[in-house]
Motif scaffolding. Structure first.
Motif, short mmCIF file in Angstrom:
data_model
loop_
_atom_site.label_atom_id
_atom_site.label_comp_id
_atom_site.label_asym_id
_atom_site.label_seq_id
_atom_site.Cartn_x
_atom_site.Cartn_y
_atom_site.Cartn_z
N THR A 58 5.54 6.52 -18.35
CA THR A 58 4.66 6.62 -17.19
C THR A 58 4.23 5.24 -16.74
O THR A 58 4.25 4.92 -15.54
CB THR A 58 3.42 7.48 -17.53
N TRP A 59 3.84 4.39 -17.70
CA TRP A 59 3.44 3.02 -17.36
C TRP A 59 4.58 2.29 -16.65
O TRP A 59 4.37 1.65 -15.61
CB TRP A 59 3.04 2.26 -18.63
N LEU A 60 5.78 2.38 -17.21
CA LEU A 60 6.92 1.65 -16.66
C LEU A 60 7.26 2.12 -15.24
O LEU A 60 7.55 1.30 -14.36
CB LEU A 60 8.14 1.82 -17.57
N ALA A 70 -0.75 1.06 -13.38
CA ALA A 70 0.17 1.67 -14.34
C ALA A 70 -0.59 2.11 -15.59
O ALA A 70 -0.37 3.22 -16.10
CB ALA A 70 1.27 0.68 -14.71
N THR A 93 -2.94 5.15 -14.81
CA THR A 93 -2.18 6.40 -14.66
C THR A 93 -1.66 6.90 -16.00
O THR A 93 -1.77 8.08 -16.34
CB THR A 93 -1.01 6.19 -13.69
N ALA A 94 -1.08 5.98 -16.78
CA ALA A 94 -0.51 6.36 -18.08
C ALA A 94 -1.57 6.92 -19.02
O ALA A 94 -1.36 7.94 -19.68
CB ALA A 94 0.18 5.15 -18.71
N VAL A 106 5.26 3.64 -12.95
CA VAL A 106 4.22 3.26 -11.99
C VAL A 106 4.25 1.74 -11.76
O VAL A 106 4.11 1.28 -10.61
CB VAL A 106 2.82 3.70 -12.49
N ALA A 107 4.46 0.96 -12.82
CA ALA A 107 4.52 -0.49 -12.67
C ALA A 107 5.72 -0.90 -11.82
O ALA A 107 5.62 -1.82 -10.98
CB ALA A 107 4.60 -1.15 -14.04
N ARG A 156 3.95 -2.19 -8.80
CA ARG A 156 3.79 -3.59 -9.23
C ARG A 156 2.36 -3.94 -9.61
O ARG A 156 1.98 -5.11 -9.58
CB ARG A 156 4.30 -4.56 -8.16
N TYR A 157 1.57 -2.96 -9.96
CA TYR A 157 0.21 -3.21 -10.43
C TYR A 157 0.10 -2.78 -11.89
O TYR A 157 0.23 -1.60 -12.22
CB TYR A 157 -0.83 -2.43 -9.62
N SER A 158 -0.13 -3.74 -12.78
CA SER A 158 -0.27 -3.43 -14.20
C SER A 158 -1.46 -2.51 -14.45
O SER A 158 -1.38 -1.57 -15.24
CB SER A 158 -0.43 -4.73 -15.00
#
Length: 204
Positions: free
Chosen positions: A135-137, A149, A152-153, A139-140, A144-146
């Motif tokens: 999920t992090w990967l 991401a 959300t994760a 959304v990032a 492009r917002y850490s």
């Protein structure tokens, strides 16, 4: 595993050791060893992977990321080897996470806990951890917002833990970790709403 029913004193010891393990700041140590600026005084002033990427580049960031994830992963794996109780694993993982946020070795000036939290999730449930990382990967990569991401994760992580483990202690621990991640990202949330948040790889 050593205990089917873990003695209270041993639980307390494991929890304290988890906190101390989490209190070792990978970002600060990596920056000192690589002769980079203190991440608490440069960029976003957060001792975490994203800020190390800003001030020190990819190599320093990757080492920091690995160190921070291990801080959450290793203590929980040790707890799993020594105890059959998910409650113990939950306490140790939360202690390591809180150690990263408020490290006793660095004047309680810690990071936001994303990588350490991910390490703990992987140790609680490898499938839940992989879903959270995926999920992090995604959304990032899209936005492009850490920070977005991470938010959300970790919002979805308790659902992943509930679905993959069915354990109330681990799901509750994950919910607490998520709440703390949101608290530590409160400035990022304000910046996202205002359109002022820095994107991944961009100098702050």
């Amino acid at each position: 595993m050593l205990f089917d029913t873990t003695p209270s004193l041993f639980i307390a010891l494991l929890t304290v050791l988890g906190y101390l393990f989490g209190s070792v700041s990978s970002a600060i140590i990596v920056c000192r060893l690589m002769r980079l600026p203190d991440p608490r005084s440069e960029g976003s002033r957060n001792p975490g992977t994203t800020n190390v990427l800003r001030i020190g580049g990819k190599k320093a960031a990757i080492i920091t990321l690995a160190g921070d994830m291990l801080k959450g992963l290793v203590p929980v794996l040790i707890a799993r080897m020594l105890s059959a109780e998910p409650m113990v694993w939950a306490l140790v993982g939360m202690a390591a996470f809180i150690g990263h946020l408020y490290p006793v070795f660095f004047r309680f000036e810690g990071g936001k806990g994303v990588a350490t939290g991910l390490g703990a999730i992987l140790a609680w449930s490898w499938l839940g951890g992989l879903l959270t990382i995926a999920t992090w990967l995604i959304v990032a990569a899209v936005f492009r917002y850490s920070s977005l991401a991470a938010l959300t994760a970790f919002l979805l992580a308790p659902i992943y833990l509930a679905g993959t483990t069915g354990d109330m202690a681990l799901t509750s621990a994950m919910s607490i970790v998520t709440a703390l991640v949101y608290w530590r990202h409160r400035e990022n949330i304000r910046n996202l709403i205002a359109g002022k948040e820095s994107k991944i790889g961009k100098k702050k």
